[in-house]
Structures are given as C-alpha cells and as structure tokens.
Design a protein around this motif. Structure first.
Motif, PDB file in Angstrom:
ATOM      1  N   ILE A  66      -1.569  14.375 -29.676  1.00 29.74           N
ATOM      2  CA  ILE A  66      -1.177  14.672 -28.833  1.00 29.74           C
ATOM      3  C   ILE A  66      -1.671  15.603 -27.354  1.00 29.74           C
ATOM      4  CG2 ILE A  66       0.911  16.469 -27.975  1.00 29.74           C
ATOM      5  CD1 ILE A  66       1.911  16.002 -31.307  1.00 29.74           C
ATOM      6  N   ALA A  67      -3.036  16.630 -27.892  1.00 25.36           N
ATOM      7  CA  ALA A  67      -3.957  17.016 -27.019  1.00 25.36           C
ATOM      8  C   ALA A  67      -4.666  16.098 -25.995  1.00 25.36           C
ATOM      9  CB  ALA A  67      -4.595  17.611 -27.703  1.00 25.36           C
ATOM     10  N   THR A  68      -4.819  14.785 -26.235  1.00 34.26           N
ATOM     11  CA  THR A  68      -5.311  13.816 -25.851  1.00 34.26           C
ATOM     12  C   THR A  68      -5.025  12.100 -25.790  1.00 34.26           C
ATOM     13  OG1 THR A  68      -6.511  12.430 -27.831  1.00 34.26           O
ATOM     14  CG2 THR A  68      -7.686  14.500 -27.407  1.00 34.26           C
ATOM     15  N   ASP A  69      -3.791  12.693 -25.666  1.00 37.66           N
ATOM     16  CA  ASP A  69      -2.710  10.687 -24.798  1.00 37.66           C
ATOM     17  C   ASP A  69      -2.296  11.570 -24.129  1.00 37.66           C
ATOM     18  OD1 ASP A  69      -1.473   9.137 -24.767  1.00 37.66           O
ATOM     19  OD2 ASP A  69       0.135   9.867 -25.611  1.00 37.66           O
ATOM     20  N   GLY A  70      -3.112  10.597 -22.870  1.00 33.16           N
ATOM     21  CA  GLY A  70      -3.167  10.794 -21.452  1.00 33.16           C
ATOM     22  C   GLY A  70      -1.736  10.532 -21.077  1.00 33.16           C
ATOM     23  N   ARG A  71      -1.495   9.497 -21.452  1.00 32.44           N
ATOM     24  CA  ARG A  71       0.565   8.788 -20.871  1.00 32.44           C
ATOM     25  C   ARG A  71       0.721   9.523 -21.030  1.00 32.44           C
ATOM     26  NH1 ARG A  71       3.817   6.797 -24.693  1.00 32.44           N
ATOM     27  NH2 ARG A  71       2.165   6.420 -25.937  1.00 32.44           N
ATOM     28  N   GLY A  72       1.384  10.238 -22.641  1.00 28.76           N
ATOM     29  CA  GLY A  72       2.082  11.975 -22.592  1.00 28.76           C
ATOM     30  C   GLY A  72       1.961  13.043 -21.322  1.00 28.76           C
ATOM     31  N   ALA A  73       1.178  13.459 -21.542  1.00 25.97           N
ATOM     32  CA  ALA A  73       1.174  14.191 -20.601  1.00 25.97           C
ATOM     33  C   ALA A  73       1.227  13.678 -18.673  1.00 25.97           C
ATOM     34  CB  ALA A  73      -0.515  14.615 -19.600  1.00 25.97           C
ATOM     35  N   ARG A  74       1.209  12.402 -18.593  1.00 24.50           N
ATOM     36  CA  ARG A  74       1.410  11.998 -17.164  1.00 24.50           C
ATOM     37  C   ARG A  74       3.042  11.983 -17.159  1.00 24.50           C
ATOM     38  NH1 ARG A  74      -0.816   7.217 -16.869  1.00 24.50           N
ATOM     39  NH2 ARG A  74      -2.049   7.866 -18.586  1.00 24.50           N
ATOM     40  N   GLU A  75       3.347  11.472 -18.443  1.00 24.67           N
ATOM     41  CA  GLU A  75       5.254  11.557 -18.401  1.00 24.67           C
ATOM     42  C   GLU A  75       5.979  12.988 -18.670  1.00 24.67           C
ATOM     43  OE1 GLU A  75       6.078   9.262 -22.001  1.00 24.67           O
ATOM     44  OE2 GLU A  75       5.423   7.696 -20.816  1.00 24.67           O
ATOM     45  N   GLU A  77       4.682  15.671 -16.474  1.00 27.05           N
ATOM     46  CA  GLU A  77       4.402  16.400 -14.965  1.00 27.05           C
ATOM     47  C   GLU A  77       5.219  15.431 -14.021  1.00 27.05           C
ATOM     48  OE1 GLU A  77       0.670  15.323 -13.684  1.00 27.05           O
ATOM     49  OE2 GLU A  77      -0.119  16.722 -15.393  1.00 27.05           O
ATOM     50  N   ASP A  78       5.116  14.757 -14.713  1.00 26.38           N
ATOM     51  CA  ASP A  78       6.735  13.350 -13.981  1.00 26.38           C
ATOM     52  C   ASP A  78       8.146  14.417 -14.171  1.00 26.38           C
ATOM     53  OD1 ASP A  78       4.546  12.199 -12.917  1.00 26.38           O
ATOM     54  OD2 ASP A  78       5.495  10.320 -14.047  1.00 26.38           O
ATOM     55  N   GLU A  79       8.436  14.241 -15.138  1.00 27.89           N
ATOM     56  CA  GLU A  79       9.325  15.233 -16.284  1.00 27.89           C
ATOM     57  C   GLU A  79      10.189  16.152 -15.156  1.00 27.89           C
ATOM     58  OE1 GLU A  79      12.461  15.925 -19.929  1.00 27.89           O
ATOM     59  OE2 GLU A  79      10.795  14.392 -19.536  1.00 27.89           O
ATOM     60  N   ILE A  80       8.338  17.189 -14.701  1.00 24.14           N
ATOM     61  CA  ILE A  80       8.692  18.520 -14.736  1.00 24.14           C
ATOM     62  C   ILE A  80       8.960  18.425 -12.947  1.00 24.14           C
ATOM     63  CG2 ILE A  80       6.898  20.421 -14.015  1.00 24.14           C
ATOM     64  CD1 ILE A  80       6.158  20.484 -17.466  1.00 24.14           C
ATOM     65  N   GLU A  81       8.224  17.188 -12.196  1.00 24.42           N
ATOM     66  CA  GLU A  81       8.506  17.466 -11.325  1.00 24.42           C
ATOM     67  C   GLU A  81      10.016  16.801 -10.553  1.00 24.42           C
ATOM     68  OE1 GLU A  81       6.749  17.675  -8.509  1.00 24.42           O
ATOM     69  OE2 GLU A  81       5.491  18.631  -9.620  1.00 24.42           O
TER      70      GLU A  81
END
Length: 86
Positions: A66-75, A77-81
């Motif tokens: 979970i911590a190293t999965d970059g795709r999940g972090a971008r998703e 961030e997009d959801e927060i925006e």
C-alpha cells in the motif's frame, strides 16, 4: 596400527559422536547456554508465536504494498481534489 593412525581414528570417532550429539539436540529442541548447560528451547507457546509472526509478516507485506503503490496514491489525490471542487 601405528600411533598416528590411532590418533586420527580417535579424532574421527570423537568428531562423528559430537556431530550426532548436536544433531540429536537440535532435533529435540535442546540448546546449550554459555556455560554448556543444556536447556530445552521448545516452548508450549512456540506454535502460536510462529503463527502470529507469519500473520504479522503478511500484514507488513500488505502495508508495504500500500505504501509503495504509486497508482493508489494518485487516485486518492484525484478523489480528494474532486471532493474539494464540489
């Protein structure tokens, strides 16, 4: 048998005996402390503890993923925006 052969034979017999003794102790969970005193290392809770360690290793692997999965972090961030824009 000359004396040299006898010494070599004695060393071989002692070495084989020590190896077999160590193997027996390891198979039965017996260890020695610094003073050479035998102590039993098999604990009644060892099975439970091994299962718990395995479970915790699996959880750490999931958390690392979970911590190293970059795709999940971008998703995320997009959801927060998207929520901010509302």
């Amino acid at each position: 048998m000359n004396p040299f052969e006898m010494v070599v034979a004695i060393i071989i017999v002692i070495t084989i005996g020590k190896v077999l003794s160590t193997r027996f102790r390891a198979q039965n969970g017996i260890a020695e402390d610094k003073d050479g005193n035998a102590m039993i290392t098999s604990d009644p809770d060892s099975g439970r503890l091994k299962e718990e360690v395995t479970y915790l290793k699996e959880r750490v692997a999931v958390l690392e993923k979970i911590a190293t999965d970059g795709r999940g972090a971008r998703e995320l961030e997009d959801e927060i925006e998207k929520l901010r824009d509302r």
